[in-house]
Write an enzyme that holds these catalytic residues in place. Structure first.
Site, mmCIF file in Angstrom:
data_model
loop_
_atom_site.group_PDB
_atom_site.id
_atom_site.type_symbol
_atom_site.label_atom_id
_atom_site.label_comp_id
_atom_site.label_asym_id
_atom_site.label_seq_id
_atom_site.Cartn_x
_atom_site.Cartn_y
_atom_site.Cartn_z
ATOM 1 N N ARG A 201 5.711 7.488 2.580
ATOM 2 C CA ARG A 201 4.581 8.252 2.367
ATOM 3 C C ARG A 201 4.927 9.829 2.628
ATOM 4 O O ARG A 201 4.702 10.038 3.873
ATOM 5 C CB ARG A 201 3.425 8.052 2.800
ATOM 6 C CG ARG A 201 3.064 6.535 2.257
ATOM 7 C CD ARG A 201 1.601 6.161 3.068
ATOM 8 N NE ARG A 201 1.533 4.522 2.747
ATOM 9 C CZ ARG A 201 1.382 3.951 1.715
ATOM 10 N NH1 ARG A 201 0.813 4.907 0.684
ATOM 11 N NH2 ARG A 201 1.256 2.839 1.639
ATOM 12 N N CYS B 57 -1.959 2.728 -1.392
ATOM 13 C CA CYS B 57 -1.904 3.686 -2.196
ATOM 14 C C CYS B 57 -3.121 4.020 -3.099
ATOM 15 O O CYS B 57 -3.400 5.065 -3.409
ATOM 16 C CB CYS B 57 -0.594 3.388 -3.132
ATOM 17 S SG CYS B 57 1.262 3.121 -2.172
HETATM 18 C C1 BEZ Z 1 0.259 -0.438 0.078
HETATM 19 O O1 BEZ Z 1 -0.634 -1.051 0.218
HETATM 20 O O2 BEZ Z 1 0.243 0.769 -0.752
HETATM 21 C C2 BEZ Z 1 1.659 -0.796 0.465
HETATM 22 C C3 BEZ Z 1 1.782 -1.473 1.708
HETATM 23 C C4 BEZ Z 1 2.910 -1.888 2.000
HETATM 24 C C5 BEZ Z 1 4.253 -1.428 1.291
HETATM 25 C C6 BEZ Z 1 4.149 -0.770 0.318
HETATM 26 C C7 BEZ Z 1 2.764 -0.400 -0.159
#
Ligand code: BEZ
Length: 254
Positions: A154, A71
């Protein structure tokens, strides 16, 4: 056996609850429909969506959680590209199921500490919605229980200047989005609106565009005579040139 009956009862209640939850969370707006209206608190104050964005395109996108690496890389990339999207009359609106103070602390940390892909000191100035109740996320089908009950996947909703959803893209939690594609899709949609054409696979401004098929085969066949403007391979497959400069001069405001 009374213990067994009790356990069964508990199990059934749990299953019923889960089924109820799945039904409740899995509504999803569709392409061509009005974007569902909501009012929300954001890092840039209160917004009414999509009414505050009337006359502009907007991209409403969700992400799973603050203080997570994928994110963070996405937010930095979007913030870096914000001006480019704005020149194409498009505003960005982010959402996660975290609270406002978490959002503020995360964005401050990004600016102060994080470097990614040559970007640093990145300030996120587009609104990030707090959605701790998941009200907005549920309205937009951003909670997909098979992936997570508590984190938004997402999702990307492209909303046009009349508040109509024009495209939806979904990615799972573990994969960062392709921002070239988000921009390409935006410009392609604006091009199809402005010039009354369609765009072929992997189209980019400057490539030939598709002239949509006329209603009947007879009428469509007549187009094949128009060799000056159209390149027809058959009655249903005609393309024409559309200059990149013409597209950008219509769509991009410097
Ligand atoms: C992230 O790094 O944004 C992420 C990765 C896996 C699950 C949720 C967020």
């Amino acid at each position: 056996s009374s213990i067994k009956t009790g356990l069964n009862l508990l199990y059934n209640i749990k299953i019923n609850k889960m089924e109820h939850q799945v039904q409740e969370t899995f509504s999803m707006p569709r392409i061509g429909e009005k974007a569902p209206q909501f009012k929300a608190v954001t890092t840039q104050g209160e917004i009414n969506f999509p009414s505050d964005y009337q006359g502009k395109w907007s991209i409403l996108f969700s992400h799973p959680a603050d203080f997570t690496p994928v994110c963070t890389s996405e937010f930095m990339t979007f913030a870096h590209l914000q001006e480019k999207f704005r020149k194409a009359n498009c505003e960005l609106v982010g959402l996660s199921v975290d609270g406002l103070y978490s959002h503020i602390a995360w964005l401050r940390t990004i600016k102060e500490k994080i470097e990614f892909n040559g970007m640093k000191d990145i300030e996120v100035t587009f609104p990030l919605i707090e959605d701790i109740t998941m009200e907005v996320a549920k309205k937009y089908g951003m909670i997909q229980p098979g992936e997570s009950n508590t984190k938004a996947v997402r999702a990307v909703f492209f909303v046009d200047p009349k508040g109509i959803i024009r495209a939806i893209i979904y990615y799972p939690l573990s994969i960062g989005r392709n921002f070239d594609e988000l921009y390409r899709a935006l410009i392609a949609m604006q091009t199809t609106d402005e010039f009354g054409v369609a765009t072929p696979a992997d189209w980019r401004p400057g490539d030939d565009v598709i002239v949509p098929t006329a209603g009947s085969c007879g009428v469509a066949k007549e187009r094949m005579e128009d060799k000056e403007n159209l390149d027809c391979k058959d009655w249903f497959f005609c393309t024409k040139k559309l200059d990149e400069k013409e597209i950008y001069s219509k769509l991009i405001k410097d």
